[in-house]
Design a protein around this motif. Structure first.
Motif, PDB file in Angstrom:
ATOM      1  N   THR A  58      -0.039 -10.876  15.979  1.00  0.00           N
ATOM      2  CA  THR A  58      -0.474 -11.996  15.386  1.00  0.00           C
ATOM      3  C   THR A  58       0.408 -12.054  14.192  1.00  0.00           C
ATOM      4  OG1 THR A  58      -2.113 -10.835  14.124  1.00  0.00           O
ATOM      5  CG2 THR A  58      -2.782 -12.107  15.997  1.00  0.00           C
ATOM      6  N   VAL A  61      -1.834  -9.218   9.200  1.00  0.00           N
ATOM      7  CA  VAL A  61      -2.434  -8.206   9.855  1.00  0.00           C
ATOM      8  C   VAL A  61      -3.072  -8.262  11.201  1.00  0.00           C
ATOM      9  CG1 VAL A  61      -4.179  -6.308   9.296  1.00  0.00           C
ATOM     10  CG2 VAL A  61      -2.682  -7.270   7.508  1.00  0.00           C
ATOM     11  N   ASP A  62      -3.071  -7.203  11.925  1.00  0.00           N
ATOM     12  CA  ASP A  62      -3.988  -7.608  13.652  1.00  0.00           C
ATOM     13  C   ASP A  62      -5.067  -6.968  13.011  1.00  0.00           C
ATOM     14  OD1 ASP A  62      -1.451  -8.405  14.790  1.00  0.00           O
ATOM     15  OD2 ASP A  62      -0.940  -6.476  14.845  1.00  0.00           O
ATOM     16  N   TRP A  63      -6.099  -7.881  12.567  1.00  0.00           N
ATOM     17  CA  TRP A  63      -7.562  -7.606  12.308  1.00  0.00           C
ATOM     18  C   TRP A  63      -8.327  -7.216  13.617  1.00  0.00           C
ATOM     19  CZ3 TRP A  63      -8.212  -5.725   7.593  1.00  0.00           C
ATOM     20  CH2 TRP A  63      -7.680  -6.089   6.757  1.00  0.00           C
ATOM     21  N   VAL A  64      -8.082  -7.988  14.683  1.00  0.00           N
ATOM     22  CA  VAL A  64      -8.884  -8.035  15.754  1.00  0.00           C
ATOM     23  C   VAL A  64      -8.524  -6.518  16.457  1.00  0.00           C
ATOM     24  CG1 VAL A  64      -9.428  -9.091  18.082  1.00  0.00           C
ATOM     25  CG2 VAL A  64      -8.972 -10.404  16.125  1.00  0.00           C
ATOM     26  N   GLU A  65      -7.216  -6.199  16.524  1.00  0.00           N
ATOM     27  CA  GLU A  65      -6.648  -5.170  17.121  1.00  0.00           C
ATOM     28  C   GLU A  65      -7.409  -3.877  16.330  1.00  0.00           C
ATOM     29  OE1 GLU A  65      -2.603  -2.810  18.512  1.00  0.00           O
ATOM     30  OE2 GLU A  65      -2.637  -4.293  17.239  1.00  0.00           O
ATOM     31  N   TRP A  66      -7.378  -3.798  14.968  1.00  0.00           N
ATOM     32  CA  TRP A  66      -7.903  -2.725  14.271  1.00  0.00           C
ATOM     33  C   TRP A  66      -9.388  -2.836  14.424  1.00  0.00           C
ATOM     34  CZ3 TRP A  66      -6.442   0.787  10.439  1.00  0.00           C
ATOM     35  CH2 TRP A  66      -4.935   0.861  10.158  1.00  0.00           C
ATOM     36  N   LEU A  67     -10.154  -3.816  14.492  1.00  0.00           N
ATOM     37  CA  LEU A  67     -11.659  -3.659  14.775  1.00  0.00           C
ATOM     38  C   LEU A  67     -11.955  -2.960  16.106  1.00  0.00           C
ATOM     39  CD1 LEU A  67     -12.829  -7.124  13.286  1.00  0.00           C
ATOM     40  CD2 LEU A  67     -13.127  -4.799  12.483  1.00  0.00           C
TER      41      LEU A  67
END
Length: 90
Positions: A58, A61-67
Motif C-alpha cells: 500500500t 505504512v502497511d498497517w494491515v500487514e503489521w497487524l
C-alpha cells in the motif's frame, strides 16, 4: 535469498515477536529465542496472508500487514506458553 534479506527477516522477526509477546497478557514461560523464532514465522506467514488479501503493498505504512503479523505472533506466543505451562504442571 541474499544475506541482507536474511538479516532483515531476523530483525523484523525480533520486532514482530516482541510486539506479539507484549499483546499477550501475563507472564510468558518461553525464552527470547523462541519468541524470535515465532516472530520470524509470523512475519513470513503474515506477509503471505497479506499478499493473498492484496493488502501487502500500500502507499505508506502497511498497517494491515503489521497487524496480521503481530496477531499471528501473539497467537504463536500464547500457544507455546500454553503448551509449556501444561507440561510444567504435570
Amino acid at each position: 535469498m541474499e544475506i541482507s534479506g536474511i538479516i532483515s527477516a531476523i530483525v523484523i522477526g525480533i520486532v514482530i515477536g516482541v510486539l506479539g509477546r507484549l499483546v499477550v497478557p501475563g507472564r510468558q514461560r518461553i525464552g527470547i529465542l523462541l519468541t524470535i523464532v515465532v516472530g520470524i514465522v509470523a512475519a513470513l506467514l503474515g506477509s503471505a496472508i497479506a499478499a493473498g488479501f492484496d493488502v501487502a503493498d500500500t502507499n505508506g505504512v502497511d498497517w494491515v500487514e503489521w497487524l496480521i503479523q503481530i496477531g499471528l505472533a501473539a497467537l504463536g506466543v500464547a500457544a507455546l506458553d500454553r503448551s509449556r505451562g501444561s507440561r510444567a504442571r504435570r
